[in-house]
Design an enzyme around this catalytic site. Structure first.
Site, mmCIF file in Angstrom:
data_model
loop_
_atom_site.group_PDB
_atom_site.id
_atom_site.type_symbol
_atom_site.label_atom_id
_atom_site.label_comp_id
_atom_site.label_asym_id
_atom_site.label_seq_id
_atom_site.Cartn_x
_atom_site.Cartn_y
_atom_site.Cartn_z
ATOM 1 N N ILE A 214 -1.020 -4.192 2.914
ATOM 2 C CA ILE A 214 -0.513 -2.831 2.859
ATOM 3 C C ILE A 214 -0.192 -2.342 4.264
ATOM 4 C CG2 ILE A 214 -1.821 -2.278 0.779
ATOM 5 C CD1 ILE A 214 -3.794 -0.777 2.568
ATOM 6 N N GLU A 236 -4.446 -10.477 -1.689
ATOM 7 C CA GLU A 236 -5.777 -9.870 -1.651
ATOM 8 C C GLU A 236 -5.701 -8.393 -2.005
ATOM 9 O OE1 GLU A 236 -6.417 -11.109 2.276
ATOM 10 O OE2 GLU A 236 -5.752 -9.246 3.216
#
Length: 439
Positions: A214, A236
């Site tokens: 992110i 992940e």
């Protein structure tokens, strides 16, 4: 199967914690704040000492790490987030260096005990199952190994599938607290980040499976993929940036060999829109970190592309994503898991992406890493390096060749100094000057 849950208060539930215990907290947006508050109240009352707290990155307050609790709570985190970075730097907390894929193994192997697991779950379904929602990671292993499992039942926790689903029988104590999950907001990518995103996007083929975490650079990459086809997600974590591509049909997982048609993640952090997206969505599997970050599992998907960030890279290709000098950063995370997995994938690409200079104008490409910098991705593992100035593939290149390539995408203001450093390091016995020192 619809046996009513017997709830207790947070204050009663945390009485199972004893001095000397090891306590695991579910991570990121799912940190159980009401239990944390009750645990700290016991500490303030002098009822506990030498309690070890473990978790990955968490959002929200982390009062147990306050220096006033020295001797009461000892935070030994598995990844250091912004909320505990300062106290870790100052020595009031510590962390355990560990690949993200192995955080679950710490508990399952017994290397780190788990006496109490404090988690959040969604309300139970008619079959007697609850979901861990946004945080599976090492939490599933903690549940398996803990002497006591305390669960906050929270209507705002999404009912996510995969290994997030656990039976009520795994839980010993239930507390109800409907507190909205912490949302993460991300700024719009800068021009530099957009340029990095464009270079990364050029390396992604149709049918690729992606890991990119992110933040601004991942969002900048995702924004460039609107015309791609049949992309998959095995990562992940992911956030809001994937949603427009899912809605457009670009991300459909059809080319994946593991979990085809499914998006796979181990924890999430984003807006409420992301949490709503995974709620009751069979197209998303929230899995144990030992699965999502297993390089072998990753490598089974052809054209796997892993995009990870860095703080600093030296002329030989050593990547620091952990610390610079005495300034503690965050920990190893899953970078090596995915760099290695993508490298083993047929047609895969492991990418390290970063701006060429810091916001203070310091080159992030350096002759050598700063003293104390943690080498996360070694010079043996690195493949692609991307800055706003271009993308270079370092795999199979000599040290001198690497230096030339790395310098070619450094910030122009740093290239002359880097040239000089490379000549001093490599040029005394070789003809390094061909190409850079003959300017």
């Amino acid at each position: 199967m619809n046996t009513p849950i017997k709830f207790t208060t947070a204050e009663e539930a945390v009485k199972v914690i004893k001095s000397g215990d090891h306590v695991h907290l579910s991570s990121v947006a799912s940190a159980p704040q009401c239990l944390i508050k009750a645990m700290c109240a016991r500490g303030e009352a002098g009822e506990l000492k030498n309690v070890h707290v473990h978790h990955l990155h968490t959002e929200g307050p982390a009062p147990y790490a306050d220096p006033k609790f020295e001797g009461v709570f000892q935070l030994d985190s598995l990844f250091v987030g912004a909320n505990v970075r300062k106290v870790t730097q100052s020595g009031y907390a510590d962390y355990i260096p560990i690949f993200l894929s192995e955080t679950q193994k710490l508990y399952r192997s017994g290397a780190v005990p788990c006496n109490v697991a404090m988690i959040q779950v969604c309300p139970p379904d008619k079959h007697g199952y609850v979901s861990l929602g946004t945080s599976v990671d090492a939490t599933l292993a903690a549940i398996e190994c803990a002497d006591h499992v305390i669960a906050v039942v929270n209507k705002y926790v999404p009912r996510a599938f995969g290994q997030a689903m656990i039976p009520l029988s795994k839980i010993d104590l239930f507390v109800q607290d409907d507190q909205p999950l912490v949302e993460a907001k991300f700024s719009e990518p800068s021009d530099v980040e957009k340029a990095i995103g464009a270079h990364c996007a050029e390396l992604i083929e149709d049918g690729a499976t992606l890991q990119m975490g992110i933040g601004a650079i991942p969002n900048a990459v995702l924004a460039q993929l609107g015309n791609h086809k049949n992309l998959g997600i095995h990562t992940e974590m992911f956030a809001d940036g994937v949603l427009p591509l899912v809605r457009k049909g670009v991300i459909n997982g059809e080319a994946k060999k593991t979990d085809p048609g499914k998006m796979v993640s181990t924890f999430l952090m984003g807006s409420q829109e992301v949490y709503n997206f995974i709620d009751d969505n069979p197209g998303v599997l929230m899995m144990d970190v030992g699965y999502t970050n297993d390089p072998y599992v990753i490598s089974q998907n052809d054209r796997f592309v892993a995009i990870n960030s860095a703080i600093q890279v030296d002329l030989t290709g050593q990547v620091c994503a952990d610390s610079i000098g005495t300034k503690f950063w965050s920990g190893v995370g899953g970078q090596v898991d995915f760099v290695y997995g993508a490298s083993l994938s047929k047609g895969g690409k492991a990418i390290i992406a970063m701006p060429s200079i810091t916001t203070k104008g310091v080159s992030k490409i350096a002759p050598v890493l700063d003293t104390g910098a943690g080498v996360v991705t070694t010079r043996n593992h690195i493949h692609w390096l991307v800055t706003e100035n271009g993308a270079v593939d370092l795999y199979g290149k000599t040290l001198q060749e690497r230096a030339r390539l790395v310098i070619s995408i450094a910030h122009p203001s740093a290239q002359e100094e880097l040239d000089r450093a490379a000549f001093e390091r490599f040029g005394s016995h070789h003809h390094y000057i061909k190409g850079y020192m003959q300017k």
